[in-house]
Design a protein around this motif. Structure first.
Motif, mmCIF file in Angstrom:
data_model
loop_
_atom_site.group_PDB
_atom_site.id
_atom_site.type_symbol
_atom_site.label_atom_id
_atom_site.label_comp_id
_atom_site.label_asym_id
_atom_site.label_seq_id
_atom_site.Cartn_x
_atom_site.Cartn_y
_atom_site.Cartn_z
ATOM 1 N N ASP A 25 62.268 121.972 31.286
ATOM 2 C CA ASP A 25 62.827 120.943 32.173
ATOM 3 C C ASP A 25 64.179 121.373 32.728
ATOM 4 O O ASP A 25 65.120 120.563 32.845
ATOM 5 C CB ASP A 25 62.962 119.610 31.439
ATOM 6 N N GLY A 26 64.305 122.663 33.051
ATOM 7 C CA GLY A 26 65.534 123.152 33.644
ATOM 8 C C GLY A 26 66.639 123.442 32.660
ATOM 9 O O GLY A 26 67.732 123.843 33.070
ATOM 10 N N LEU A 27 66.392 123.251 31.350
ATOM 11 C CA LEU A 27 67.420 123.505 30.338
ATOM 12 C C LEU A 27 67.042 124.751 29.547
ATOM 13 O O LEU A 27 65.933 124.852 29.012
ATOM 14 C CB LEU A 27 67.554 122.309 29.389
ATOM 15 N N GLY A 28 68.013 125.687 29.466
ATOM 16 C CA GLY A 28 67.788 126.883 28.691
ATOM 17 C C GLY A 28 68.030 126.624 27.219
ATOM 18 O O GLY A 28 68.591 125.595 26.819
ATOM 19 N N PRO A 29 67.662 127.566 26.355
ATOM 20 C CA PRO A 29 67.857 127.364 24.921
ATOM 21 C C PRO A 29 69.334 127.242 24.530
ATOM 22 O O PRO A 29 69.669 126.509 23.610
ATOM 23 C CB PRO A 29 67.200 128.596 24.309
ATOM 24 N N ALA A 30 70.230 127.969 25.249
ATOM 25 C CA ALA A 30 71.663 127.853 24.944
ATOM 26 C C ALA A 30 72.172 126.463 25.267
ATOM 27 O O ALA A 30 72.986 125.885 24.522
ATOM 28 C CB ALA A 30 72.443 128.914 25.711
ATOM 29 N N GLN A 31 71.696 125.884 26.368
ATOM 30 C CA GLN A 31 72.129 124.532 26.738
ATOM 31 C C GLN A 31 71.643 123.494 25.723
ATOM 32 O O GLN A 31 72.380 122.575 25.360
ATOM 33 C CB GLN A 31 71.612 124.203 28.134
ATOM 34 N N ILE A 32 70.410 123.653 25.269
ATOM 35 C CA ILE A 32 69.886 122.701 24.287
ATOM 36 C C ILE A 32 70.657 122.820 22.981
ATOM 37 O O ILE A 32 70.985 121.813 22.332
ATOM 38 C CB ILE A 32 68.380 122.957 24.067
ATOM 39 N N GLY A 37 53.291 140.311 24.123
ATOM 40 C CA GLY A 37 52.290 140.182 25.176
ATOM 41 C C GLY A 37 51.334 139.019 25.000
ATOM 42 O O GLY A 37 50.373 138.905 25.759
ATOM 43 N N GLN A 38 51.589 138.146 24.031
ATOM 44 C CA GLN A 38 50.719 137.012 23.783
ATOM 45 C C GLN A 38 51.489 135.716 23.950
ATOM 46 O O GLN A 38 52.665 135.613 23.604
ATOM 47 C CB GLN A 38 50.119 137.074 22.366
ATOM 48 N N ARG A 39 50.753 134.729 24.471
ATOM 49 C CA ARG A 39 51.348 133.401 24.655
ATOM 50 C C ARG A 39 51.099 132.590 23.387
ATOM 51 O O ARG A 39 49.950 132.354 23.002
ATOM 52 C CB ARG A 39 50.695 132.714 25.851
ATOM 53 N N ARG A 40 52.199 132.176 22.727
ATOM 54 C CA ARG A 40 52.069 131.467 21.468
ATOM 55 C C ARG A 40 52.977 130.249 21.459
ATOM 56 O O ARG A 40 53.914 130.138 22.259
ATOM 57 C CB ARG A 40 52.415 132.379 20.276
ATOM 58 N N SER A 41 52.694 129.339 20.537
ATOM 59 C CA SER A 41 53.482 128.111 20.399
ATOM 60 C C SER A 41 54.418 128.248 19.208
ATOM 61 O O SER A 41 54.019 128.748 18.141
ATOM 62 C CB SER A 41 52.555 126.900 20.188
ATOM 63 N N TYR A 42 55.676 127.812 19.405
ATOM 64 C CA TYR A 42 56.700 127.872 18.354
ATOM 65 C C TYR A 42 57.324 126.492 18.158
ATOM 66 O O TYR A 42 57.509 125.732 19.117
ATOM 67 C CB TYR A 42 57.808 128.869 18.720
ATOM 68 N N ARG A 43 57.637 126.189 16.892
ATOM 69 C CA ARG A 43 58.448 125.006 16.581
ATOM 70 C C ARG A 43 59.883 125.503 16.414
ATOM 71 O O ARG A 43 60.202 126.225 15.473
ATOM 72 C CB ARG A 43 57.969 124.308 15.321
ATOM 73 N N VAL A 44 60.747 125.129 17.346
ATOM 74 C CA VAL A 44 62.118 125.634 17.416
ATOM 75 C C VAL A 44 63.068 124.550 16.929
ATOM 76 O O VAL A 44 62.936 123.377 17.318
ATOM 77 C CB VAL A 44 62.477 126.066 18.856
ATOM 78 N N SER A 45 64.012 124.939 16.065
ATOM 79 C CA SER A 45 65.017 124.008 15.532
ATOM 80 C C SER A 45 66.396 124.597 15.760
ATOM 81 O O SER A 45 66.625 125.796 15.532
ATOM 82 C CB SER A 45 64.791 123.755 14.038
ATOM 83 N N ASP A 46 67.317 123.754 16.234
ATOM 84 C CA ASP A 46 68.734 124.102 16.369
ATOM 85 C C ASP A 46 69.517 123.206 15.433
ATOM 86 O O ASP A 46 69.463 121.969 15.537
ATOM 87 C CB ASP A 46 69.208 123.917 17.820
#
Length: 779
Positions: free
Chosen positions: A230-237, A258-267
């Motif tokens: 949604d226009g927000l990079g990981p640094a901004q989040i 080279g593969q498209r995968r899903s990640y659960r990301v936590s900051d």
């Protein structure tokens, strides 16, 4: 207890945050330490005193025995030095409280089992002394056998605080180093951002995920693993999470290797130090979740196709799924699923809609069924509903505490069962009322079912059949009643063919009392065999009588044929003489012939010709019926041949004031006897001329097709009714007074015989007052 990767990561990050905080405290304390540099010499001198700092060791053996100085008893207010760990609680306000002792015992046991150190702080009841406990597994040199060593510090003195600070700083450094190693070896990408949200530290998994050479390259180029959302990079989040002081967690896609995968990301914000983050690969989990959703949707779609009603309630007794048959059976809307209808409310609504059995105490009945959620056994009930509906209810408890409810509408099944019982009774009554004797044999040859006539037909006692004998036993009972006992094996072969070979066979047998039985074996669809027996004694006698009568009729027919042949021969001789004399008289051989005499001789010759023709018709008809009519076949052109036959009747047509229309195409030919076929066509023309009044019309139509030739002779004369038409085929017709007279003699029957002798057919259609149509079809 097993920890998930997320939990391990969180613990690691918290330890990292704690270590960083400890490091910050150490840095802040560095100023104090610098001030103490001047006292370094004094500290050395006081090292002896530091060794004797206010700390008491406690050694706890595996059997619960303890070793401790007397100083520990004084700190805890005990009267004597404890010998066992349980004696640390002296009671009456002395020692540790039971809760504190239990907490300490659990920590020591955990250390003895896993060698994990522990810390705790306690204040004995009734004492102002604060004690810090640091436990670890004792060195084997100190105490082998898995003993635990506990250091008890008195926080009442400042030297203890400095010692604790030094110990905690040292431990913090070690923990930080261990944590860094843990993060570096972690299989998931992990990173640390500074207050400016820029990457400062990444682990090896991060470097491999972004296909970088090393961590320095990632940090220098600020290579991000996560894409913008949604226009927000990981640094901004991450910066937003730091500003809000709240952890940010999200599921995002990323491309790794080279593969498209899903990640659960936590900051995870770390105060002013920055933000730590990690990414867990959940592609397999997502794939399993998608497969599970697809399986669940397919399963529910399949359940919708069943005739059984199926509903699922979760552990909180709320409706989570119901297939279409269940919604229909209990008159529920789809909103009952979306609203998570409770089970007790479901029972109440079903009762209001007359979908539950009529019970005297419904609240007790409902409470009894709510108890299904607490059982492990499958429950099954029959619900007779108002209106004649019968439901079979099965409640299957689920491992998660839920319940699957299955409702089967057995109304039709019960009705079919009642119908089946009625049919069985009807079948039994029907079989018993049959004149024919019946018996049903199983594939193993045992007698299963029979009617009342069976025993009487074979001359058996009904009690002998009640034991359901085998076929061999039954034949032994039947054999003495046969005229030829050895013929009993024929009956066995019939039974065997019906049961094992699945073939239908029959036969006849004579009994010793003179009766004749006809029997047959019929294979039944259910694998059994049916033996039918019929007493044909009377019909056999009648058949013999008919056979004898048929022989007599054949002999009479032969006599008739010989009589007709002789009669026609005997008739021809005098007719020939009469005709010859009449012709002599007419020729003047006997004298002058007057007009009146000529008229008499013409009448004689006409009568002789007509009688001769009738005699020939009778002879030909008798020969045709006997199959002895000779045919001289030749190739005949159909149109000229029929034209010639029509012209031979030209005088009769003109005398009757009739018109004739002859139609046909030239070129058609058939194989026929010109004389006999001409007689057949001529007889039909004579019939049409005689039945048509003055001014009438006769049509002769000739056609030749692939299937053969067709000759149609029709008139618009008086016509005939059905009964009269059938009589015409026999050569008779009815007068106005009801009596019968000849209609053109034997013309029509002879014509039919002559046509059939040529392999053809003759059909007549007639309507009273409209005329008659005769159709000849020849091959």
């Amino acid at each position: 207890m097993e920890l998930s990767p997320t939990a391990i990561a969180l613990i690691g990050l918290i330890l990292a945050a704690w270590t960083l905080g400890a490091a910050a405290i150490i840095l802040r304390s560095s100023r104090k330490l610098r001030r103490l540099d001047a006292l370094r010499t004094s500290v050395r001198r006081m090292s002896k005193l530091l060794d004797e700092a206010p700390a008491v060791p406690l050694l706890v053996r595996a059997d619960g025995r303890v070793e401790a100085p007397e100083k520990l008893a004084g700190w805890l207010g005990l009267d004597k030095k404890p010998q066992y760990l349980s004696e640390l609680a002296g009671g009456q306000g002395k020692g540790l409280s039971p809760e504190q002792l239990e907490q300490l015992s659990d920590a020591i046991k955990a250390t003895q089992k896993s060698a994990a150190p522990f810390r705790m702080a306690i204040t004995p009841p009734g004492s102002k002394r604060s004690l810090a406990l640091r436990g670890s597994l004792a060195d084997p040199a100190v105490s082998p056998g898995g003993s635990a060593q506990v250091w008890i510090f008195d926080f009442s003195e400042s030297e203890a605080e400095l010692s604790e600070l030094r110990e905690e700083a040292t431990r913090a450094k070690g923990d930080f180093a261990a944590l860094v190693g843990l993060i570096e070896a972690a299989p998931m990408p992990m990173w640390f951002r500074g207050p400016d949200a820029r990457l400062r530290l990444v682990n090896r998994a991060y470097v491999e995920a972004v296909d970088a050479e090393d961590a320095e390259q990632v940090v220098s180029k600020q290579i991000e693993l996560i894409e913008e959302i949604d226009g927000l990079g990981p640094a901004q989040i991450a910066q937003q999470a730091a500003q809000q002081g709240l952890a940010a967690e999200r599921i995002v896609p990323a491309t790794t290797h080279g593969q498209r995968r899903s990640y659960r990301v936590s900051d995870l914000p770390l105060g002013s130090e920055g933000v730590a983050g990690y990414a867990i690969d959940i592609e397999e989990m997502e794939q399993q979740a998608r497969e599970f959703r697809a399986f669940r949707e397919a399963q529910r779609a399949m359940l919708d196709q069943l005739s059984l009603g199926v509903a699922q309630f979760d552990a909180s007794q709320k409706l989570v799924f119901a297939n279409k048959p269940f919604l229909r059976q209990f008159d529920l809307s789809f909103g009952a699923i979306t609203d998570a209808l409770p089970f007790d409310r479901f029972l109440s609504d079903a009762r209001e809609k007359r979908r539950t059995p009529e019970v005297r105490d419904f609240p007790a009945w409902r409470a009894e069924h709510l108890a299904w959620f607490g059982t492990r056994d499958t429950q099954e009930e029959a619900w007779p509903l108002p209106g004649g509906v019968h439901l079979r209810i099965v409640a299957q408890p689920m491992p998660d505490g839920g319940l699957v409810l299955i409702a089967e509408d057995r109304t039709e099944q019960l009705a079919l069962s009642a119908t089946r019982d009625t049919l069985l009774r009807t079948r039994t009554a029907t079989l018993d009322s049959l004149f024919e004797a019946l018996a049903v044999f199983a594939p193993d040859g045992s007698l299963q079912l029979w009617n009342r006539s069976f025993a009487g037909t074979w001359g058996l006692d009904e009690d002998e059949l009640d034991s359901h004998p085998s076929a061999d036993q039954l034949l032994k009972l039947i054999a003495p009643n046969l005229a030829r006992p050895a013929r009993a094996k024929v009956i066995g072969e019939i039974i065997r063919a019906a049961t094992l070979d699945r073939q239908e066979k029959g036969g006849r047998i004579e009994l010793a009392d003179g009766r004749t039985l006809e029997f047959a074996g019929v294979p039944l669809p259910d694998g059994n065999g049916l033996l039918t027996v019929l007493d044909i004694t009377d019909s056999q006698k009648a058949e013999n009588a008919l056979r004898e009568r048929n022989i007599a009729l054949e002999e009479a027919d032969a006599v008739k044929a010989r009589f007709l042949a002789n009669m026609s021969y005997e008739f021809r001789t005098p007719l020939t003489s009469i005709g010859g004399f009449a012709e002599l008289i007419q020729s003047g051989a006997a004298g002058e012939v007057s007009d009146q005499l000529k008229e008499y001789t013409d009448a004689i010759l006409e009568s002789v010709g007509r009688l001769t023709e009738q005699v020939e018709n009778v002879l030909d008809l008798s020969q045709s019926e006997a199959g002895l009519l000779p045919l001289n076949l030749e190739r005949v052109e159909l149109l000229p041949f029929v034209t010639e036959v029509v012209r031979s009747r030209e005088k009769a047509i003109l005398d009757g004031g009739l018109s004739l229309d002859l139609r046909g195409n030239a070129g058609g030919s058939i194989e026929a006897d010109k004389r006999q076929l001409g007689r057949a066509i001529g007889n039909l023309l004579d019939n049409a001329i005689g039945a048509t009044g003055e001014g009438g019309k006769i049509l002769v139509d000739i056609a030749r097709g692939k299937s053969g030739a067709r000759i149609v002779i029709s008139d618009n004369g008086s016509g005939m009714e059905n009964e009269e038409l059938s009589r015409a085929l026999d050569g008779m017709r009815a007068k106005e007074d009801g009596s019968l007279e000849r209609r053109q003699g034997l013309g029509i029957p002879l014509a039919r015989q002559l046509v059939e002798a040529h392999g053809g057919t003759l059909t007549l259609q007639s309507e009273k007052g409209a005329g008659t149509t005769a159709m000849i079809r020849l091959p």
